[in-house]
Design an enzyme around this catalytic site. Structure first.
Site, PDB file in Angstrom:
ATOM      1  N   HIS A   1      64.207  43.821  59.533  1.00 36.35           N
ATOM      2  CA  HIS A   1      64.259  43.749  60.999  1.00 36.35           C
ATOM      3  C   HIS A   1      65.558  44.331  61.551  1.00 36.35           C
ATOM      4  O   HIS A   1      66.192  43.739  62.431  1.00 36.35           O
ATOM      5  CB  HIS A   1      64.120  42.303  61.501  1.00 36.35           C
ATOM      6  CG  HIS A   1      62.993  41.549  60.874  1.00 36.35           C
ATOM      7  ND1 HIS A   1      62.930  40.186  60.836  1.00 36.35           N
ATOM      8  CD2 HIS A   1      61.878  41.970  60.268  1.00 36.35           C
ATOM      9  CE1 HIS A   1      61.841  39.800  60.226  1.00 36.35           C
ATOM     10  NE2 HIS A   1      61.182  40.873  59.866  1.00 36.35           N
TER      11      HIS A   1
ATOM     12  N   HIS B   1      59.657  26.549  56.555  1.00 34.10           N
ATOM     13  CA  HIS B   1      59.815  27.639  57.527  1.00 34.10           C
ATOM     14  C   HIS B   1      58.589  28.544  57.440  1.00 34.10           C
ATOM     15  O   HIS B   1      58.138  28.882  56.348  1.00 34.10           O
ATOM     16  CB  HIS B   1      61.095  28.403  57.183  1.00 34.10           C
ATOM     17  CG  HIS B   1      61.441  29.519  58.108  1.00 34.10           C
ATOM     18  ND1 HIS B   1      61.097  29.537  59.441  1.00 34.10           N
ATOM     19  CD2 HIS B   1      62.138  30.672  57.884  1.00 34.10           C
ATOM     20  CE1 HIS B   1      61.570  30.638  59.984  1.00 34.10           C
ATOM     21  NE2 HIS B   1      62.187  31.350  59.075  1.00 34.10           N
TER      22      HIS B   1
ATOM     23  N   GLU C   1      58.266  31.700  58.794  1.00 33.34           N
ATOM     24  CA  GLU C   1      58.389  33.163  58.869  1.00 33.34           C
ATOM     25  C   GLU C   1      57.732  33.771  57.627  1.00 33.34           C
ATOM     26  O   GLU C   1      57.735  33.185  56.539  1.00 33.34           O
ATOM     27  CB  GLU C   1      59.858  33.590  58.992  1.00 33.34           C
ATOM     28  CG  GLU C   1      59.958  35.062  59.354  1.00 33.34           C
ATOM     29  CD  GLU C   1      61.343  35.512  59.846  1.00 33.34           C
ATOM     30  OE1 GLU C   1      62.295  34.728  59.819  1.00 33.34           O
ATOM     31  OE2 GLU C   1      61.433  36.696  60.257  1.00 33.34           O
TER      32      GLU C   1
ATOM     33  N   ASP D   1      58.265  35.959  55.409  1.00 35.42           N
ATOM     34  CA  ASP D   1      58.887  36.183  54.103  1.00 35.42           C
ATOM     35  C   ASP D   1      58.780  34.930  53.230  1.00 35.42           C
ATOM     36  O   ASP D   1      58.984  34.990  52.020  1.00 35.42           O
ATOM     37  CB  ASP D   1      60.348  36.650  54.230  1.00 35.42           C
ATOM     38  CG  ASP D   1      61.188  35.816  55.171  1.00 35.42           C
ATOM     39  OD1 ASP D   1      60.626  35.189  56.085  1.00 35.42           O
ATOM     40  OD2 ASP D   1      62.414  35.785  55.001  1.00 35.42           O
TER      41      ASP D   1
ATOM     42  N   HIS E   1      66.457  29.175  62.026  1.00 32.51           N
ATOM     43  CA  HIS E   1      66.569  30.039  63.171  1.00 32.51           C
ATOM     44  C   HIS E   1      65.269  30.219  63.924  1.00 32.51           C
ATOM     45  O   HIS E   1      65.207  31.040  64.851  1.00 32.51           O
ATOM     46  CB  HIS E   1      67.127  31.410  62.728  1.00 32.51           C
ATOM     47  CG  HIS E   1      66.159  32.224  61.906  1.00 32.51           C
ATOM     48  ND1 HIS E   1      65.850  33.514  62.229  1.00 32.51           N
ATOM     49  CD2 HIS E   1      65.402  31.930  60.851  1.00 32.51           C
ATOM     50  CE1 HIS E   1      64.978  33.999  61.377  1.00 32.51           C
ATOM     51  NE2 HIS E   1      64.701  33.063  60.530  1.00 32.51           N
TER      52      HIS E   1
ATOM     53  N   ASP F   1      66.275  28.947  55.497  1.00 31.03           N
ATOM     54  CA  ASP F   1      67.088  30.157  55.668  1.00 31.03           C
ATOM     55  C   ASP F   1      68.598  29.856  55.727  1.00 31.03           C
ATOM     56  O   ASP F   1      69.419  30.763  55.565  1.00 31.03           O
ATOM     57  CB  ASP F   1      66.706  30.875  56.969  1.00 31.03           C
ATOM     58  CG  ASP F   1      65.515  31.801  56.782  1.00 31.03           C
ATOM     59  OD1 ASP F   1      65.237  32.193  55.636  1.00 31.03           O
ATOM     60  OD2 ASP F   1      64.862  32.132  57.784  1.00 31.03           O
TER      61      ASP F   1
ATOM     62  N   TYR G   1      74.906  37.824  56.335  1.00 32.64           N
ATOM     63  CA  TYR G   1      73.674  37.097  56.686  1.00 32.64           C
ATOM     64  C   TYR G   1      73.913  36.259  57.950  1.00 32.64           C
ATOM     65  O   TYR G   1      73.103  36.257  58.877  1.00 32.64           O
ATOM     66  CB  TYR G   1      73.323  36.219  55.482  1.00 32.64           C
ATOM     67  CG  TYR G   1      72.040  35.453  55.554  1.00 32.64           C
ATOM     68  CD1 TYR G   1      70.883  35.935  54.938  1.00 32.64           C
ATOM     69  CD2 TYR G   1      71.986  34.209  56.170  1.00 32.64           C
ATOM     70  CE1 TYR G   1      69.709  35.196  54.963  1.00 32.64           C
ATOM     71  CE2 TYR G   1      70.819  33.473  56.200  1.00 32.64           C
ATOM     72  CZ  TYR G   1      69.689  33.971  55.593  1.00 32.64           C
ATOM     73  OH  TYR G   1      68.528  33.237  55.612  1.00 32.64           O
TER      74      TYR G   1
ATOM     75  N   HIS H   1      66.971  32.231  50.413  1.00 32.52           N
ATOM     76  CA  HIS H   1      67.368  33.603  50.048  1.00 32.52           C
ATOM     77  C   HIS H   1      68.658  33.557  49.231  1.00 32.52           C
ATOM     78  O   HIS H   1      69.603  32.839  49.587  1.00 32.52           O
ATOM     79  CB  HIS H   1      67.654  34.455  51.290  1.00 32.52           C
ATOM     80  CG  HIS H   1      66.460  34.715  52.156  1.00 32.52           C
ATOM     81  ND1 HIS H   1      65.423  35.534  51.778  1.00 32.52           N
ATOM     82  CD2 HIS H   1      66.152  34.268  53.397  1.00 32.52           C
ATOM     83  CE1 HIS H   1      64.527  35.578  52.748  1.00 32.52           C
ATOM     84  NE2 HIS H   1      64.941  34.819  53.743  1.00 32.52           N
TER      85      HIS H   1
END
Ligand code: FEO
Length: 409
Positions: free
Chosen positions: A24, A78, A80, A82, A145, A164, A192, A225
């Site tokens: 992104h 989460h 999202e 990924d 986030h 995250d 990050y 991550h």
């Protein structure tokens, strides 16, 4: 495709993405990982999944531990993609007894995957789940986030599975902080933070306060991550304290793009002026510096100086891109200035200054413009601007004994 045991019967079962180079607009030139964790107890829980193309990596790792269909619970910290891209296939394979997620996660799951028959149980901060010998306590981390974001904490292991939070985009064969170079680890963690979390800094401060009030004992942080913090989780917590307060150092950045090197010549003269005051300064040409690497340096820089010549009555596209990106991430407490060379209209420095004022960043000086090609004499205001910026940074950060005395040229 082996799992890695991170605590007694708790495993990393995620995937390493060596090839991703853009996330992104964030340059992930060192790849990333999508971490998922399996906790085996009387009941078995899988925490998060992986990006869709990595479903088989996850499955192979799970098979190395147990038959995936014997997993009881899925915890989705989460939504999202990924971390949830392979969720549908995982649910079909595991057929979990329950899927635990936050209230916002439950809404997002139903809307995104268009399912109404999954055994979803929405949880809030303070809710917990018993796995037998151990338990999972949920902590909502809204807007850190995404609205659905949450942490899972296993008190018996002092283990925080942090979604995250505290992550880094860095593909490695190592899984733990003590197995890699600490300087590079902190650099990736800072990048990050600067590119994903900076705008949520006020919420992160509140979260850190809340974690302190709750008295959570943490001896391992397992993010979704990058590397797991086992040697010194306090290091990344302390870094988040510093970053979320947007603390700056005696550092200035001269960020510019140039057409025929006149603006670059101005940038170098401003750089010289700053450098002469004893303040650390970096020259960042947007033609060869990615926006996300600029943001990494913005994180602790006190002064930001932006330069662009004028093209089609505006600034150069790479500068427009950077300022747009910067606006979204909401940096605070910076000293700013703008500059640029021009031939006839010369709007760019004023336009950049207007955008910075819009972001509530203070300008130390009116936009500095030079017409045509600068020479030694006409560059004098650039050196003076640099000196003024350097002195302001030094006043904010350097003890008097460390400041260089600037005597003019
Ligand atoms: Fe790593 Fe917000 O997903």
């Amino acid at each position: 495709m082996k799992p890695v045991e991170i605590k007694d019967n708790i495993y990393w079962v995620g995937a390493v993405d060596w090839n991703i180079r853009d996330f992104h607009g964030y340059s992930t030139y060192k790849g990333t990982t999508y971490n998922a964790y399996l906790a085996k107890d009387e009941k078995v829980a899988l925490f998060d999944t992986v990006k869709k193309p990595f479903y088989s990596d996850l499955l192979h790792r799970l098979h190395n531990i147990m038959n995936p269909s014997e997993i009881d619970y899925l915890v989705v910290n989460h939504m999202e993609m990924d971390h949830s891209g392979s969720l549908k296939k995982v649910v079909e394979t595991i057929k979990p007894e329950k899927i635990y997620t936050s209230v916002m996660g439950a809404k997002s799951m139903a809307a995104h995957y268009k399912v109404d028959n999954w055994p979803i149980e929405a949880v809030k901060t303070g809710d917990s789940l018993s796995l037998g010998r151990r338990s999972v306590h949920f902590l909502e981390t809204r807007m850190i986030h995404w609205p659905d974001s949450m942490f899972s904490y296993i008190p018996e292991e002092k283990l925080l599975i942090s979604s995250d939070g505290f992550g880094q985009h860095w593909a490695t064969s190592e899984r733990f902080d003590d197995e890699v170079d600490n300087g590079e680890l902190m650099r990736q963690a800072a990048k990050y933070y600067a590119n994903i979390l900076l705008l949520f800094s006020p919420m992160i401060q509140k979260l850190l306060e809340k974690v302190g009030e709750m008295g959570l004992e943490i001896d391992m942080i397992a993010p979704d991550h990058g590397l797991i913090w086992r040697k010194n989780p306090g290091q990344i917590i302390q870094a988040y304290q510093t970053w979320s307060q947007q603390k700056t150092t005696a550092k200035a950045l001269v960020i510019y793009d140039t057409m025929w090197h006149s603006t670059e010549t101005m940038a170098k003269a401003i750089y010289d002026g700053i450098s002469d005051t004893g303040v650390s300064v970096q020259l960042m040409n947007l033609a060869c510096t990615h926006r996300s690497d600029v943001l990494t340096e913005v994180l602790d820089a006190k002064a930001l100086v932006f330069g662009s010549p004028t093209l089609n009555n505006g600034m150069l596209p790479r500068m427009a891109d950077l300022l747009h990106y910067l606006r979204g991430l909401k940096p605070a407490d910076k000293i700013c200035a703008t500059f640029g060379s021009y031939g006839w209209s010369g709007e760019a420095p004023k336009l950049m200054a207007a955008q910075l004022e819009d972001m509530k960043l203070s300008l130390i000086e009116e936009p500095l413009r030079l017409q045509w090609v600068p020479d030694h004499e006409s560059l004098k205001p650039c050196r003076e601007l640099g000196t003024k910026i350097g002195q302001a940074v030094a006043d904010a950060h350097l003890p008097a004994s460390c400041r260089a005395i600037y005597c003019g040229d």
